[in-house]
Design a protein around this motif. Structure first.
Motif, PDB file in Angstrom:
ATOM      1  N   ASP A 778      -1.359  23.885 -25.015  1.00 34.23           N
ATOM      2  CA  ASP A 778      -0.701  25.149 -24.706  1.00 34.23           C
ATOM      3  C   ASP A 778      -1.271  25.743 -23.424  1.00 34.23           C
ATOM      4  N   ARG A 779      -0.380  26.280 -22.563  1.00 35.68           N
ATOM      5  CA  ARG A 779      -0.819  26.951 -21.338  1.00 35.68           C
ATOM      6  C   ARG A 779       0.017  28.208 -21.128  1.00 35.68           C
ATOM      7  N   GLU A 780      -0.593  29.242 -20.559  1.00 42.15           N
ATOM      8  CA  GLU A 780       0.128  30.483 -20.293  1.00 42.15           C
ATOM      9  C   GLU A 780       0.765  30.432 -18.912  1.00 42.15           C
ATOM     10  N   PHE A 781       1.882  31.158 -18.748  1.00 46.82           N
ATOM     11  CA  PHE A 781       2.478  31.244 -17.422  1.00 46.82           C
ATOM     12  C   PHE A 781       2.766  32.680 -17.012  1.00 46.82           C
ATOM     13  N   ALA A 782       3.190  33.560 -17.902  1.00 47.33           N
ATOM     14  CA  ALA A 782       3.480  34.942 -17.537  1.00 47.33           C
ATOM     15  C   ALA A 782       3.724  35.736 -18.798  1.00 47.33           C
ATOM     16  N   GLY A 783       3.633  37.030 -18.668  1.00 46.20           N
ATOM     17  CA  GLY A 783       3.912  37.908 -19.789  1.00 46.20           C
ATOM     18  C   GLY A 783       5.224  38.646 -19.602  1.00 46.20           C
ATOM     19  N   GLY A 784       5.850  39.014 -20.717  1.00 52.80           N
ATOM     20  CA  GLY A 784       7.061  39.801 -20.651  1.00 52.80           C
ATOM     21  C   GLY A 784       8.263  39.083 -20.090  1.00 52.80           C
ATOM     22  N   TYR A 785       8.314  37.770 -20.235  1.00 54.40           N
ATOM     23  CA  TYR A 785       9.402  36.966 -19.678  1.00 54.40           C
ATOM     24  C   TYR A 785      10.040  36.179 -20.805  1.00 54.40           C
ATOM     25  N   GLU A 786      11.354  36.295 -20.961  1.00 50.69           N
ATOM     26  CA  GLU A 786      12.062  35.608 -22.034  1.00 50.69           C
ATOM     27  C   GLU A 786      12.480  34.214 -21.563  1.00 50.69           C
ATOM     28  N   ALA A 787      11.628  33.234 -21.827  1.00 52.51           N
ATOM     29  CA  ALA A 787      11.822  31.881 -21.295  1.00 52.51           C
ATOM     30  C   ALA A 787      12.807  31.093 -22.147  1.00 52.51           C
ATOM     31  N   ASN A 788      13.587  30.248 -21.461  1.00 52.21           N
ATOM     32  CA  ASN A 788      14.490  29.315 -22.129  1.00 52.21           C
ATOM     33  C   ASN A 788      14.305  27.899 -21.617  1.00 52.21           C
ATOM     34  N   GLY A 789      14.510  27.703 -20.300  1.00 53.34           N
ATOM     35  CA  GLY A 789      14.495  26.368 -19.723  1.00 53.34           C
ATOM     36  C   GLY A 789      13.196  26.060 -19.012  1.00 53.34           C
ATOM     37  N   ILE A 790      12.867  24.776 -18.947  1.00 55.64           N
ATOM     38  CA  ILE A 790      11.694  24.312 -18.198  1.00 55.64           C
ATOM     39  C   ILE A 790      12.012  22.956 -17.599  1.00 55.64           C
ATOM     40  N   GLY A 791      11.558  22.722 -16.376  1.00 60.35           N
ATOM     41  CA  GLY A 791      11.765  21.441 -15.712  1.00 60.35           C
ATOM     42  C   GLY A 791      10.719  21.199 -14.651  1.00 60.35           C
ATOM     43  N   PHE A 792      10.344  19.940 -14.468  1.00 59.11           N
ATOM     44  CA  PHE A 792       9.420  19.531 -13.415  1.00 59.11           C
ATOM     45  C   PHE A 792      10.051  18.378 -12.650  1.00 59.11           C
ATOM     46  N   ILE A 793       9.873  18.374 -11.329  1.00 57.45           N
ATOM     47  CA  ILE A 793      10.316  17.248 -10.520  1.00 57.45           C
ATOM     48  C   ILE A 793       9.212  16.208 -10.406  1.00 57.45           C
TER      49      ILE A 793
END
Length: 950
Positions: A778-793
């Motif tokens: 598990d890693r944190e990225f930001a607070g207060g953000y409603e995340a749905n999608g994730i992608g890496f190139i």
């Protein structure tokens, strides 16, 4: 060239000897923290990296002791530091090879990193003169201690990075990896790589103390400049953008004030040497608020100059004009002339003598809108009529080219057009009243009828401009200037404009402007620039696919490409769209309003499936209870899947065709938890209700018919990532946390995978694996953000999107995340990323977005497209503003009103409309006066600034 020094081994360490035997400590290096789940490096591993630095001081050497491995280098390569260039600047080596950097001419050093920002992988220390040598062995221990994407090690000379002294070492050979796997459909395998790229210029204007410019940047003024505007470095304040794009500093024209009249100023980059290259791109962020050119000449120009004598080599942008709602991306491929000799890039601003827009209501007579040749005898907003006068839309019977500005013009025939302004006469002020005067072909006079342009206050004539109208079918500009003086007799009296035709033939008027009217003039902030880069080689950028459909509600949910050209998307409004040209154009193939399509997949170009969310979720008005549909003709027609054995799922949120025969699905996020499968190409399906152990399923991803993942919420209501190795017969929890769900999952290589959490205490986390899914962190990225999608190139560059206007981006493997915006018009709202190759990734949100190399970046990308066919104007009177717009084609129209900083104030139009001209009445609900309006319809975009008079 300097000769290599003799070498010998001494007590297990390698020393490079010269004429003296003085020793110094080896250059230190920064060891990055271990990846989550990994162990820290041991002292023995620390010894596996060898750094040699040999410096000559006066007539003697100062030798740097190196930490060497017991394994001898396979091959030693030489890179010369010659003047302002690494030769060769790009070098490919094998694992275990050594690179020797040899000083030939000039003061230099060798620092790993990009654009003047060190990354700590290697460093020769402070700059030194020749002769000197610096060495690094790129063995397996070095690669393990300093992992970078694709084993591509960028470096630069700290002294000359601003003029393009950069290089790259590409290490080929075997790298450690996890288990191999067959690529699932729609996902490209293999370690993410990038095309060769060099940073030739990189400047964010934050490394200097304002108002000084960075080294090599210069500014100045050209001929006839009035001296009231200058390029400045610092923090924006009361006008323009609310902050720099990358705080704290940017450059701009008069950072604390609006730009002035009669300006001719320039800003130039340091010298950039692209000689011998063939591909490079200029990128920067810009905020512009420039009065759009028409009768005036307020615009910016971007040019390429020869560094030797400042001659113009090419013009990148002829006219930079108009209004931004926020910081915008600028990217332009440089033309061939940029590679013949060292260059500078110039940003030039020119303005005319009338920087203030009209204080006159409806000065262009555009309201009411009239068809060609039509007229009225009653005037329009702001204008009253005496005698014979009114407004008309000149056709060829009047003027071959129509009105000089817009569509309409005023007309008078033994009459007048009059306007009483809300403004009053002020002391010590200069007023300039200007208008176009025309003599219509069919209604005018060959001798030129006489006219008068009057400025009055309290009914008293202040000044007049009079004469004969021009020749038949012609227009001429005319103006008067009135200086009120310190104590005018009519001070405080209401101003009035009269446009009069004195004879028996018609006179036309247009483009009526009064400057100097306090409280009604529109002043424009200027041009601001930040984060300038010139990159040699191919680059990758995000682009809004301009012809992609706008999601009717919230966002598009999923997309799938079967090859580089053919793809589909679906959304919760029950729509399915198809493209056959890589997203350049889209056709709606199905619209089922009672359904909410959440996911789709294809086994080949003809056979596919789409999942329906079904009634009972947060989306109201759904009536379609079929959880799954199939197509056998490439998406042209769809039929419900009825051959499902077991309990019918409430809905399907994730689908994946692993092979032409094996298709898996899961759902739904709102419960219950069902897993469906087909092993005969969709001829039959089996449904498993796993709600006893899990609350909900969201996304599904398989590598083989046996091995795959489901993102879920477990029976405790916590996010859980599930894995199967037997085709879904059994499931194992790989990681869990206190979010509501894990939402999306993906892999960028055979070893590097990722997922994102949604909602709950841990809703600001994402998960990653570096070992092919054996362990997850598990890693944190930001607070207060409603995340749905994730992608890496690749392992370094990735994005997290959600039901938000912006998208998070990382370029360092997720250690740091920054907000970017893919879609400044409609907002991002990204729900899904789809990686289709090592260099291309798609995203769907409000529209469709594509990340690829140098796509859409050309010197002239107009392709004959004329954005001016779409028109937008705002005319304000006391308490109301008439917003008039013209759309050239039938399409969806979005008219939005903003306040400073790009914040939405109102959205008065959001609907399908026929081509034509429309007018809406707009009123503010508070004391806001300075506003911006934008129109978006198809490919057309316009933004204006206006004053709302209360």
């Amino acid at each position: 060239m300097q000769q290599r020094c003799p070498q010998r081994e001494l007590s297990g360490h390698r020393i490079t000897l010269g004429q003296s035997t003085g020793l110094v400590e080896p250059v230190g290096r920064i060891i990055p923290p271990p990846r989550p789940g990994a162990t820290a490096e041991s002292p023995k591993q620390e010894l596996n990296v060898r750094h040699n630095l040999v410096r000559m001081v006066g007539a003697g050497f100062v030798a740097a002791l190196s930490l060497a491995t017991s394994t001898h280098a396979q091959t030693t390569h030489t890179v010369d530091l010659d003047s302002f260039t690494f030769v060769p600047s790009s070098l490919t080596v094998q694992v275990g090879d050594t690179v020797d950097w040899v000083w030939v001419v000039g003061l230099h050093n060798v620092i790993s990193g990009v654009g003047g920002v060190p990354d700590g992988n290697f460093s020769s220390g402070s700059f030194v003169p020749p002769p000197a040598t610096y060495s690094v062995t790129f063995d397996q221990a070095f690669l393990d201690a300093h992992p970078v994407a694709g084993n591509n090690y960028d470096y630069y000379c700290d002294v000359h990075v601003g003029i393009g002294m950069t290089g790259i070492i590409q290490v080929a050979g075997t790298v450690p990896g996890g288990p191999t796997w067959d690529p699932p459909t729609g996902i490209a395998p293999g370690r993410g790589t990038r095309p060769p790229m060099r940073i030739k210029l990189s400047e964010n204007f934050d490394g200097v103390t304002a108002p000084s410019f960075p080294v090599g940047w210069t500014s100045g003024a050209g001929l006839l400049d009035a001296g009231n505007t200058a390029w400045e470095l610092g923090t924006p304040s009361s006008v323009g953008p609310s902050a720099a794009n990358s705080p704290d500093n940017c450059v701009g024209t008069n950072l604390a004030d609006n730009y002035g009249i009669n300006t001719n100023i320039w800003l130039r980059t340091p010298v950039i040497d692209l000689s011998g290259g063939s591909e490079a791109t200029l990128l920067f962020k810009e905020f512009k608020e420039l009065e759009a050119s028409g009768t005036d000449l307020d615009f910016g120009t971007i040019r390429i100059l020869a560094a030797l004598d400042l001659t113009e080599l090419a013009v990148l942008e002829v006219e930079v004009e108009g209004v931004s709602l926020g910081w915008e991306d600028y990217a332009m491929v440089l033309p061939p002339a940029a590679f013949d000799e060292p260059i500078m890039i110039e940003f030039q601003l020119r303005t005319d003598a009338a920087n203030l827009a009209s204080g006159v209501e409806n000065g262009g007579f555009e309201v009411p809108p009239l068809a060609d040749g039509d007229y009225n005898s009653s005037g329009g907003p702001g204008w009253s009529v005496t005698g014979v006068a009114g407004i008309w839309n000149p056709d060829s019977s009047g003027f071959v080219g129509g009105a000089p500005e817009g569509l309409n013009a005023g007309w008078a025939d033994s009459g007048s057009l009059r306007q009483s302004l809300s403004a009053t006469l002020n002391a010590s002020r200069q007023y300039v009243l200007s208008a176009r005067v025309g003599n219509p072909l069919a209604y005018g006079s060959e001798t030129g009828n006489t006219y008068r342009i009057e400025l009055r206050a309290g009914g008293v004539l202040l000044d007049v401009q009079a004469g004969n109208a021009p020749g038949l079918g012609q227009w001429q500009p005319h103006s008067l200037t009135y200086d009120s003086g310190p104590s005018p007799a009519q001070e405080g009296q209401q101003l009035e404009i009269r446009l009069i035709a004195n004879g028996s033939a018609e006179v036309n008027f247009d483009d009526v402007i009064l400057t100097g009217v306090k409280g009604t003039e529109i002043e424009f902030a200027g041009w601001y620039i930040d984060d300038v880069e010139v990159r040699a080689g191919s680059i990758a950028t995000w682009q809004v696919l301009p012809n992609s459909p706008v999601a009717p509600f919230y966002h598009h949910d999923d997309l799938f490409f079967i090859d580089e050209n053919v793809g589909w998307l679906c959304n919760i409004s029950g729509q399915i769209w198809k493209t056959t040209d890589s997203g350049d154009s889209w056709t709606q193939v199905w619209n089922n309003p009672g359904a909410a399509f959440r996911t789709l997949t294809f086994a080949d170009a003809m056979n596919g499936w789409v999942g329906n969310l079904g009634p009972g979720s947060w989306i109201g008005g759904l009536s379609d209870t079929n959880p799954l549909y199939s197509t056998t003709d490439g998406g042209i027609s769809w039929t419900p899947v009825t051959n499902i054995t077991g309990t019918l799922p409430d809905g399907i949120c994730g689908l994946h065709a692993v092979t032409p025969n094996t298709i898996y699905g899961a759902g739904r996020y709102a419960g219950d938890a069902y897993f469906i499968s087909s092993t005969d190409g969709g001829a039959s399906w089996v449904s498993q209700n796993l709600s006893a152990n899990y609350n909900a399923f969201v996304d599904v991803l398989f590598f083989t018919p046996d091995e795959g993942y489901i993102t879920s919420s477990n029976s405790s209501g916590n996010a859980a990532l599930l894995q199967t190795i037997d085709g879904g017969a059994n499931w194992t929890t790989r990681i869990t946390n206190n979010a509501y769900h894990y939402w999306k999952i993906g892999f960028a290589s055979d070893t590097f995978g990722y997922g994102v959490a949604w909602g709950g205490v841990d809703g600001d986390t994402w998960i990653q694996t570096y070992d092919g899914g054996q362990t997850w962190t598990d890693r944190e990225f930001a607070g207060g953000y409603e995340a749905n999608g994730i992608g890496f190139i690749d392992e370094q560059t990735g994005w997290i999107g959600g039901d938000e206007p912006n998208t998070y981006q990382t370029t360092d493997g997720g250690n740091n995340w920054q907000l970017i915006q893919l879609d400044p018009i409609y907002d991002d709202n990204v729900n899904k990323f789809l990686r289709v190759s090592d260099s291309v990734i798609y995203a769907v949100g409000t529209r469709v977005y594509k990340y690829s190399t140098n796509q859409g970046l050309v010197v002239d990308d107009s392709g004959g497209f004329d954005n001016s066919r779409c028109k937008l104007a705002a005319v304000s009177s006391r308490g109301s503003t008439a917003i008039t717009y013209t759309i050239p084609e039938d399409d969806h129209v979005l008219v939005t009103v903003y306040i400073r900083g790009g914040l939405v104030y109102d959205r008065p139009v959001d609907q399908e409309q026929r081509a034509g001209t429309y007018t809406i009445d707009f009123n503010t609900h508070d004391d806001t006066s300075v506003l911006y309006a934008s129109i978006v319809t198809g490919r057309y975009r316009q933004v204006i600034k206006f004053i709302h008079q209360r």
